[in-house]
Design an enzyme around this catalytic site. Structure first.
Site, PDB file in Angstrom:
ATOM      1  N   CYS A  36       6.296   0.837  -0.169  1.00 22.55           N
ATOM      2  CA  CYS A  36       6.513   0.995   1.435  1.00 22.55           C
ATOM      3  C   CYS A  36       6.291   0.733   2.197  1.00 22.55           C
ATOM      4  CB  CYS A  36       5.247   2.470   1.361  1.00 22.55           C
ATOM      5  SG  CYS A  36       3.814   2.077   1.351  1.00 22.55           S
ATOM      6  N   CYS A 107      -0.188   4.204  -3.042  1.00 27.37           N
ATOM      7  CA  CYS A 107      -0.851   4.807  -1.880  1.00 27.37           C
ATOM      8  C   CYS A 107      -2.247   4.498  -2.200  1.00 27.37           C
ATOM      9  CB  CYS A 107      -1.143   6.040  -1.083  1.00 27.37           C
ATOM     10  SG  CYS A 107       1.098   6.869  -0.578  1.00 27.37           S
TER      11      CYS A 107
HETATM   12 FE1  FES Z   1       3.239   4.047   2.109  1.00 32.76          FE
HETATM   13 FE2  FES Z   1       0.650   6.672   1.128  1.00 32.76          FE
HETATM   14  S1  FES Z   1       3.440   6.053   1.684  1.00 32.76           S
HETATM   15  S2  FES Z   1       0.535   4.081   1.846  1.00 32.76           S
END
Ligand code: FES
Length: 211
Positions: A36, A107
């Protein structure tokens, strides 16, 4: 609105433990998630004799799950030896929080990798790394993924700020696509040197700007 999070995740997200920075830490890391692009920083104070983590703080530039796992792993790691803390897995961290939605597993991986990288930083600085991987271009690029490009908030590799890297006879050369008088040039240079000069076979790091 119903959040897909357990009460414990929400509680850690709203009141994260051990948030912040340690000045002159014994080990530190800045890890980015390939999934992400979010980042987490971890700082450690370690007792050199007992190898116990006496203090730990984190800063998250990630989502609620990352803040909650960052918070919970600091609680899990504090008071443990570095070997014990290294074995904390993302699954244990997620279980400690009562579970995370499957799309949010990365995450917790990011938080755990931040902890492990900070421990590794300590081990490298203290000559505790036994398996000695020779420094190659690939190793250099991996390290430079932890140097932030302040112009974008992402790392210098993903934002193509590094034009070229090379290593010869223990001398690492990194060419940065910025003029040497750029406002961030000296901060980036310092960060690059810090990430590379602790490698066991590196004698010197040269950071070169484009003009
Ligand atoms: Fe990036 Fe959770 S979506 S750390």
């Amino acid at each position: 609105m119903q959040f897909p999070y357990t009460e414990k995740v929400l509680e850690h997200f709203r009141h994260p433990r051990n948030v912040g920075k340690i000045e002159n830490p014994d080990g530190k890391s800045m890890e980015g998630s390939p999934a992400c692009g979010d980042m987490v920083a971890v700082y450690l104070t370690i007792n050199d004799d007992t190898k116990v983590i006496e203090d730990i703080k984190f800063e998250s530039y990630g989502c609620a799950s990352n803040i909650a796992t960052g918070s919970v792993i600091t609680e899990m790691a504090k008071g443990k030896t570095i070997d014990e803390a290294k074995s904390i897995s993302w699954k244990q961290a997620a279980e400690e929080l009562g579970g995370l939605p499957p799309v949010k597993a990365h995450c917790s991986v990011l938080a755990v990798e931040g902890l492990r990288a900070a421990i590794r930083d300590y081990e490298e600085k203290h000559g505790l790394v036994t398996e000695k991987e020779p420094t190659t271009d690939e190793v250099i690029k991996r390290r430079l993924k932890h140097v932030m490009n302040p112009l974008t908030g992402l790392d210098v590799i993903r934002t193509d700020l590094i034009l070229k890297t090379s290593v010869e006879d223990g001398i690492v050369r990194v060419v940065v696509d910025l003029p040497s008088d750029h406002q961030f040039a000296s901060a980036i240079k310092e960060d690059i040197i810090e990430k590379l000069d602790s490698l066991w076979d590196v004698k010197r790091v040269e950071v070169v700007f484009t003009e």
